[in-house]
Design a protein around this motif. Sequence first.
Motif, short mmCIF file in Angstrom:
data_model
loop_
_atom_site.label_atom_id
_atom_site.label_comp_id
_atom_site.label_asym_id
_atom_site.label_seq_id
_atom_site.Cartn_x
_atom_site.Cartn_y
_atom_site.Cartn_z
N GLY A 131 -7.29 16.52 6.37
CA GLY A 131 -7.24 17.48 5.00
C GLY A 131 -5.66 16.81 4.67
N SER A 132 -5.51 15.69 5.77
CA SER A 132 -3.88 15.68 4.31
C SER A 132 -3.74 14.23 4.96
N LEU A 133 -2.96 13.36 4.90
CA LEU A 133 -2.59 12.13 5.06
C LEU A 133 -1.01 12.29 6.16
N ALA A 178 -5.89 2.48 9.12
CA ALA A 178 -5.41 3.59 10.00
C ALA A 178 -5.50 5.40 9.22
N GLY A 179 -5.97 6.53 9.53
CA GLY A 179 -5.67 7.28 8.95
C GLY A 179 -7.35 7.74 8.74
N PHE A 216 -11.52 11.86 19.56
CA PHE A 216 -10.53 12.54 18.75
C PHE A 216 -10.72 11.33 17.26
N ILE A 217 -11.23 11.78 16.06
CA ILE A 217 -10.79 11.22 15.15
C ILE A 217 -9.60 12.16 14.11
N ILE A 218 -9.21 11.03 13.15
CA ILE A 218 -8.22 11.29 12.20
C ILE A 218 -9.06 11.12 10.92
N ASP A 219 -9.26 11.44 10.21
CA ASP A 219 -9.51 10.78 8.36
C ASP A 219 -8.40 11.96 7.27
N GLY A 220 -7.64 11.61 6.60
CA GLY A 220 -6.76 11.55 5.72
C GLY A 220 -7.77 13.13 4.92
N ALA A 221 -9.13 12.78 4.59
CA ALA A 221 -9.83 13.57 3.71
C ALA A 221 -9.37 14.95 2.18
N HIS A 222 -8.52 14.23 1.67
CA HIS A 222 -7.50 14.87 1.52
C HIS A 222 -7.79 15.10 -0.33
N ASN A 223 -9.72 15.06 -0.58
CA ASN A 223 -9.50 14.97 -1.86
C ASN A 223 -11.31 15.61 -1.65
N VAL A 224 -11.87 16.21 -2.01
CA VAL A 224 -13.79 16.51 -2.86
C VAL A 224 -14.29 15.00 -2.16
N THR A 263 0.43 -1.09 -0.22
CA THR A 263 0.07 0.17 0.16
C THR A 263 1.42 0.89 0.09
N SER A 264 0.07 2.66 -0.67
CA SER A 264 0.73 3.84 0.01
C SER A 264 -0.44 4.64 0.02
N PRO A 265 0.81 5.91 0.93
CA PRO A 265 1.16 6.33 1.66
C PRO A 265 1.43 5.77 2.60
N PHE A 266 2.68 6.30 3.74
CA PHE A 266 2.54 5.22 4.51
C PHE A 266 2.82 6.24 5.73
#
Length: 469
Positions: free
Chosen positions: A454-456, A302-303, A314-322, A72-75
């Motif tokens: 917003g960003s991984l 993860a992520g 506390f929740i994290i989410d890449g959400a890096h695109n629309v 997989t990618s990225p890390f």
Amino acid sequence: MNYIEAIDYIHGVDRFGMILGLDSIRELLRRLDNPQDNLNIIHIAGTNGKGSTASFISSVLVESGYKTGLYTSPFLENFNERIRINGEEIKDEDLAQCVTDVREKVEEMIADGHNHPTEFEIVTATAFYFYNREKVDALVLEVGLGGRFDATNVIDNSLVSVIASISKDHIGILGDTVEKIAFEKAGIIKEDGQVILYGQDGQEKNVEKVIEDISKERNAKLIVTDNVNIDIKKSNLNNQVFSFTDYLGNRFEDIKIRMIGEHQIRNAVLAINTISYLRENNIFTNITEESLKKGLLNSRWAGRLELISEKPIFIIDGAHNVEAAQLLANEIDRLFSDEWDKTLILGVLADKEVDAIVKILIPKFDRIIITLPDNPRAMKVDELAYRVGMYSEDIVCIEDVDSAVEYALDTVKELDKESKTNIKSKSKKKKGSKATLKDSKNTLSKKKAIFAAGSLYLVGHIRSFIKNK
């Protein structure tokens, strides 16, 4: 090379940039005796959900007794995450040895006048080399970017080509319409192969026609997941339970997964149909309903809408695109009503559709903390603050990510302290006062939640920071 030298070598290759096409990795793998040709590969492409789907499939195969590689990618936190067998990351010494062997062939290529392979090509070649050396029974292979010219697409054959949700992302590379992006993703479809496609919604419905046409051109069979047959019985921050009928008509009752978000149920459905195909065609005969359910339950990614703390939430989410931003917004609407006080830590890369992401996410939160992901492509905090300011007045800019997280945690503590003080003060008022009872109830019900998105690169950093606190 030792481990540190191997990692430095890999990241140092970045200066050679990106080269379109597969000639370099083909040449590199040829010199490594084409290790990819010895592997049973499940190839997965898509804009969102391909990592989760890969994780689901890999976990089921592991539970069924197969030695399974997952690439997989990225890390998120450390490089070794990208190359795993049966859930275990590649050991430092194995990575160092494999990269040493790959570098030797790269140097031979350069001496013979070939282009220098890119960073991703070297990592992908290293992974193929390692998985072949370890004689895995199956390799679940996630596409890095696109599909047609992605280094993973150097393979000539796959057991199945799986295509997850498709939407706009990397438009400067893949195209500015979902149809063009779908064409690139469909590049992984093989002649006379099998394709399993995530059922698309809305305007992305055109994607299905693109995939169908390319499948016909290559004489490949196509299965499109039917999301109508999903019966969701439970969906919260801890787990989700659903029942589903696969493409063969087999009914699976009360499947439980721990990944958050209704879209993860659809990713699980894509994985189930893939597993059903592999089992029905006697490719992996040890898969049982029990191992399937256990594999899905034990799968993690993860992520992505990951709960990393319960006090506070506390929740994290890449959400890096629309599309990913919209999925996060949908889950906030579904799981976090107005009874929740919500803080967002936001950091994005400048080459994303930032305005659209901001427009979707910012109205969902009470306050925004803007920070700077550790990436040269990260958008500066003042520029992001200007865009966020169109939708929120409660904005704080803190470039250092660790300090931004501490500020969010301190803010929640202060809000809790103020709530307790207000409740204590109001309890001294006349007991029969309706206003007092109403105010106390509102204060008590204001639960607190922190999100980072917003960003991984951002969420990976925060994941490590919270884990080590």
